[in-house]
Design a protein around this motif. Structure first.
Motif, PDB file in Angstrom:
ATOM      1  N   ARG A  27      92.803 -11.180  60.443  1.00  0.00           N
ATOM      2  CA  ARG A  27      92.303 -10.478  59.259  1.00  0.00           C
ATOM      3  C   ARG A  27      90.913  -9.902  59.527  1.00  0.00           C
ATOM      4  O   ARG A  27      90.562  -8.840  59.010  1.00  0.00           O
ATOM      5  CB  ARG A  27      92.273 -11.443  58.069  1.00  0.00           C
ATOM      6  N   GLN A  28      90.126 -10.605  60.342  1.00  0.00           N
ATOM      7  CA  GLN A  28      88.808 -10.094  60.687  1.00  0.00           C
ATOM      8  C   GLN A  28      88.924  -8.849  61.552  1.00  0.00           C
ATOM      9  O   GLN A  28      88.114  -7.920  61.437  1.00  0.00           O
ATOM     10  CB  GLN A  28      88.008 -11.176  61.418  1.00  0.00           C
ATOM     11  N   GLN A  29      89.953  -8.806  62.415  1.00  0.00           N
ATOM     12  CA  GLN A  29      90.165  -7.622  63.245  1.00  0.00           C
ATOM     13  C   GLN A  29      90.523  -6.417  62.381  1.00  0.00           C
ATOM     14  O   GLN A  29      90.061  -5.293  62.621  1.00  0.00           O
ATOM     15  CB  GLN A  29      91.282  -7.879  64.264  1.00  0.00           C
ATOM     16  N   LEU A  30      91.336  -6.638  61.356  1.00  0.00           N
ATOM     17  CA  LEU A  30      91.691  -5.548  60.448  1.00  0.00           C
ATOM     18  C   LEU A  30      90.487  -5.114  59.616  1.00  0.00           C
ATOM     19  O   LEU A  30      90.299  -3.921  59.348  1.00  0.00           O
ATOM     20  CB  LEU A  30      92.851  -5.982  59.546  1.00  0.00           C
ATOM     21  N   PHE A  31      89.647  -6.070  59.207  1.00  0.00           N
ATOM     22  CA  PHE A  31      88.429  -5.730  58.473  1.00  0.00           C
ATOM     23  C   PHE A  31      87.506  -4.873  59.333  1.00  0.00           C
ATOM     24  O   PHE A  31      86.852  -3.947  58.841  1.00  0.00           O
ATOM     25  CB  PHE A  31      87.704  -7.011  58.040  1.00  0.00           C
ATOM     26  N   ALA A  32      87.472  -5.151  60.639  1.00  0.00           N
ATOM     27  CA  ALA A  32      86.583  -4.422  61.545  1.00  0.00           C
ATOM     28  C   ALA A  32      86.968  -2.960  61.682  1.00  0.00           C
ATOM     29  O   ALA A  32      86.169  -2.149  62.151  1.00  0.00           O
ATOM     30  CB  ALA A  32      86.579  -5.093  62.919  1.00  0.00           C
ATOM     31  N   THR A  34      89.037  -1.319  58.938  1.00  0.00           N
ATOM     32  CA  THR A  34      89.259  -0.734  57.614  1.00  0.00           C
ATOM     33  C   THR A  34      88.148  -1.013  56.606  1.00  0.00           C
ATOM     34  O   THR A  34      88.062  -0.322  55.581  1.00  0.00           O
ATOM     35  CB  THR A  34      90.568  -1.265  57.022  1.00  0.00           C
ATOM     36  N   GLY A  35      87.330  -2.036  56.842  1.00  0.00           N
ATOM     37  CA  GLY A  35      86.342  -2.421  55.851  1.00  0.00           C
ATOM     38  C   GLY A  35      86.949  -3.060  54.624  1.00  0.00           C
ATOM     39  O   GLY A  35      86.244  -3.282  53.632  1.00  0.00           O
ATOM     40  N   GLU A  36      88.237  -3.362  54.674  1.00  0.00           N
ATOM     41  CA  GLU A  36      88.945  -3.977  53.551  1.00  0.00           C
ATOM     42  C   GLU A  36      89.118  -5.477  53.817  1.00  0.00           C
ATOM     43  O   GLU A  36      89.274  -5.901  54.965  1.00  0.00           O
ATOM     44  CB  GLU A  36      90.318  -3.338  53.354  1.00  0.00           C
ATOM     45  N   GLU A  37      89.147  -6.263  52.733  1.00  0.00           N
ATOM     46  CA  GLU A  37      89.289  -7.711  52.890  1.00  0.00           C
ATOM     47  C   GLU A  37      90.630  -8.240  52.395  1.00  0.00           C
ATOM     48  O   GLU A  37      91.030  -9.347  52.764  1.00  0.00           O
ATOM     49  CB  GLU A  37      88.134  -8.415  52.172  1.00  0.00           C
ATOM     50  N   GLN A  38      91.342  -7.494  51.562  1.00  0.00           N
ATOM     51  CA  GLN A  38      92.657  -7.911  51.098  1.00  0.00           C
ATOM     52  C   GLN A  38      93.726  -7.379  52.042  1.00  0.00           C
ATOM     53  O   GLN A  38      93.645  -6.234  52.515  1.00  0.00           O
ATOM     54  CB  GLN A  38      92.906  -7.404  49.672  1.00  0.00           C
ATOM     55  N   LEU A  39      94.767  -8.184  52.311  1.00  0.00           N
ATOM     56  CA  LEU A  39      95.748  -7.845  53.335  1.00  0.00           C
ATOM     57  C   LEU A  39      96.432  -6.509  53.066  1.00  0.00           C
ATOM     58  O   LEU A  39      96.547  -5.671  53.975  1.00  0.00           O
ATOM     59  CB  LEU A  39      96.788  -8.957  53.467  1.00  0.00           C
ATOM     60  N   LEU A  40      96.900  -6.288  51.832  1.00  0.00           N
ATOM     61  CA  LEU A  40      97.601  -5.031  51.550  1.00  0.00           C
ATOM     62  C   LEU A  40      96.679  -3.832  51.738  1.00  0.00           C
ATOM     63  O   LEU A  40      97.081  -2.796  52.279  1.00  0.00           O
ATOM     64  CB  LEU A  40      98.175  -5.057  50.125  1.00  0.00           C
ATOM     65  N   ALA A  41      95.441  -3.977  51.300  1.00  0.00           N
ATOM     66  CA  ALA A  41      94.469  -2.891  51.489  1.00  0.00           C
ATOM     67  C   ALA A  41      94.185  -2.683  52.974  1.00  0.00           C
ATOM     68  O   ALA A  41      93.986  -1.548  53.426  1.00  0.00           O
ATOM     69  CB  ALA A  41      93.182  -3.206  50.735  1.00  0.00           C
ATOM     70  N   GLN A  42      94.189  -3.753  53.756  1.00  0.00           N
ATOM     71  CA  GLN A  42      93.971  -3.625  55.200  1.00  0.00           C
ATOM     72  C   GLN A  42      95.117  -2.874  55.861  1.00  0.00           C
ATOM     73  O   GLN A  42      94.894  -2.003  56.705  1.00  0.00           O
ATOM     74  CB  GLN A  42      93.813  -5.009  55.821  1.00  0.00           C
ATOM     75  N   LEU A  43      96.350  -3.189  55.465  1.00  0.00           N
ATOM     76  CA  LEU A  43      97.503  -2.510  56.055  1.00  0.00           C
ATOM     77  C   LEU A  43      97.523  -1.031  55.667  1.00  0.00           C
ATOM     78  O   LEU A  43      97.805  -0.161  56.501  1.00  0.00           O
ATOM     79  CB  LEU A  43      98.795  -3.202  55.623  1.00  0.00           C
TER      80      LEU A  43
END
Length: 533
Positions: A27-32, A34-43
């Motif tokens: 999840r931290q990799q996706l935040f890096a 997208t800047g998003e913290e919620q999974l659906l928003a990250q995807l």
């Protein structure tokens, strides 16, 4: 074009998402990204980020020497002129200095200096009357006392400067731009040698900062150029910063209620260039907020309504296209908004914990990735009272009106007081804030040097030390021949001869952080710049 790339993009997306979940802290990799913290928003963010490859990306000219990037970049916006008690002004500046901020961006509002009429600098709103300069003299004194640099905002005309007073709004330009020029020159003359950086206006591309009328890039450029000339005449060493462009994707559709009276920053800037603005500022300024996502949001959607922290890359692209790659971009306002749930999220919404975490991450990204960016000032330190507590804007604050610090203040204070200054990618001048010099050195003006000067060692034993992160570090010397001793990461010293040409100091296969100490052995040793890639 997007349809053509669909198969490849689909494969890329599956690979990216799969790789992210195979790495530690997926999840931290996706935040890096997208800047998003919620999974659906990250995807969703990963999909939007992948489509950046279907369109031209901004040209940022990272491998160019850029003026005014040598200064420590950590600043904060203040409203010191609104504090009634002088001791509160001092307490604010003391807390700012204690947190290790190096700059305050402070308004010198025209309406509060030339209050009652042309050439009238007396404040008769009090009994007895006093000099309107008195308060601002003390603000300048405090900045000097606590070792904090001042960026003076010149703005906010008095009602007398417009024939209809405030009928067209409190921030509209004066009828006669020469009146603004006289005020700007008066400020620069009074504080010559004490204030060097002057910013002309704020957010001229959005309502209501240009008054109750359509925004006007050409009109603002005329005002900017006039102020540039008048300030430079009063103080030739002054540095002029353009009014900070607000991040917006709107197209300036004006109507009687002023709805939508905002013009996209990149369009506004290009029209400024078309009107001749290139010769009228030394530093370009923008505001850069984390309104709907965090500082690591790398999606590049220039026309989307919800602009993100990557917005300055598009502004930099316009600068490069207009031959201004050697000018720096400063970020005049930066933060996220921690308004409580009871207040509509006009500026997005984060928790106080997220706000405290995002600001240091934003500073880190700017230093590591944007070598053309300079001073970045947090919006804002504190308000004088809490009358705006029911407004979202209030929750950008670092400190409450009674001086109670928020999590944001503590977080930034810890970050700035424990920071290990490091050189990242790009060109770094010999006098950049991350380098520590020992022994005798002197600065030598030279028109052939990078950005007009280099540093010369006065005797053997003089040295410099730094931390750097990258794979290759190159020293560009000035004229002369000499010999340096180089020690990296505590290893054995090696001798490096200088012959007036760039020389590689260290090379590594992988990007990593290193320490480096250079000591003059003999000869004529000079330093013009350091390059890291």
């Amino acid at each position: 074009m997007a349809r053509r790339y669909w198969p490849a993009l689909l494969i890329l997306l599956i690979a990216l998402i799969g790789a992210a979940f195979l790495l530690p802290n997926p999840r931290q990799q996706l935040f890096a990204i997208t800047g998003e913290e919620q999974l659906l928003a990250q995807l969703r963010g990963i999909v939007q980020w992948a489509f950046r490859w279907t369109r031209p990306l901004p040209r940022t000219a990272n491998d160019v020497a850029v003026a005014y990037t040598h200064l420590p970049p950590f600043g904060v916006n203040t409203f010191l002129e609104q504090e009634v008690e002088p001791q509160k002004r001092e307490q604010a500046v003391r807390m700012i200095a204690d947190a290790n901020f190096k700059w305050i961006r402070q308004s010198f509002p025209w309406y509060d200096i030339e209050i009652h009429g042309k050439d009238d600098f007396e404040d008769r709103r009090w009994e007895p009357a006093r000099s309107a300069w008195e308060k601002y003299d003390r603000i300048v004194d405090l900045a000097e006392q606590y070792g904090v640099g001042l960026i003076a905002r010149l703005e906010a005309p008095p009602a007398w400067s417009r024939h209809d007073g405030t009928a067209r709004g409190e921030f509209g330009p004066p009828d006669d731009l020469n009146d603004f020029g006289d005020y700007a020159a008066a400020v620069a003359s009074r504080y010559q040698g004490r204030i060097r950086f002057y910013q002309v206006w704020n957010e001229p591309n959005i309502y209501p900062e240009w008054g109750n009328q359509p925004v006007d890039p050409e009109g603002y450029t005329e005002l900017l150029c006039l102020a540039y000339r008048r300030i430079k005449q009063a103080d030739p060493d002054a540095v002029i910063i353009s009014g900070a462009l607000a991040p917006t994707a709107e197209l300036g559709t004006w109507n009687a209620s002023y709805e939508g009276n905002n013009l996209m920053d990149v369009i506004f800037l290009q029209r400024m260039y078309n009107a001749g603005a290139k010769a009228c500022f030394d530093i370009l300024a923008v505001n850069d907020y984390m309104l709907w996502s965090g500082p690591t949001d790398r999606r590049m959607r220039p026309t989307q309504g919800q602009v993100n922290f990557s917005r300055p890359l598009w502004v930099r692209d316009v600068m490069v296209a207009n031959g201004d790659a050697a000018k720096t971009l400063w970020i005049s306002e930066m933060n996220s908004n921690a308004a409580p749930d009871s207040i509509p999220p006009r500026f997005g919404r984060v928790t106080p914990e997220q706000q405290a975490r995002y600001a240091p991450l934003a500073y880190e990204r700017i230093q590591k990735e944007w070598p053309w960016a300079g001073v970045t000032t947090i919006w804002f330190f504190k308000r004088a009272t809490d009358v705006e507590r029911e407004q979202a804007m209030y929750y950008f604050r670092m400190v409450e009106p009674d001086f109670t610090p928020t999590q944001l203040y503590y977080s930034l204070s810890e970050y700035l007081n424990t920071l290990e200054a490091t050189l990242y990618q790009g060109h770094h001048q010999e006098n950049t804030w991350q380098i520590t010099y020992t022994g005798a050195w002197e600065d030598i003006p030279n028109s052939e040097a990078v950005l007009g000067a280099y540093r010369h060692a006065g005797a053997p034993g003089a040295g410099l030390s730094l931390r750097w992160e990258g794979s290759v570090i190159t020293l560009v010397p000035g004229p002369g021949e000499g010999v340096l001793s180089a020690v990296e990461d505590g290893d054995a010293a090696i001798e490096i001869p200088l012959h007036g040409k760039p020389v590689t100091l260290a090379r590594h296969w992988m990007r990593a952080r290193h320490s480096l100490t250079l000591t003059v052995i003999g000869g004529d040793v000079t330093v013009d710049e350091l390059r890291i890639r």
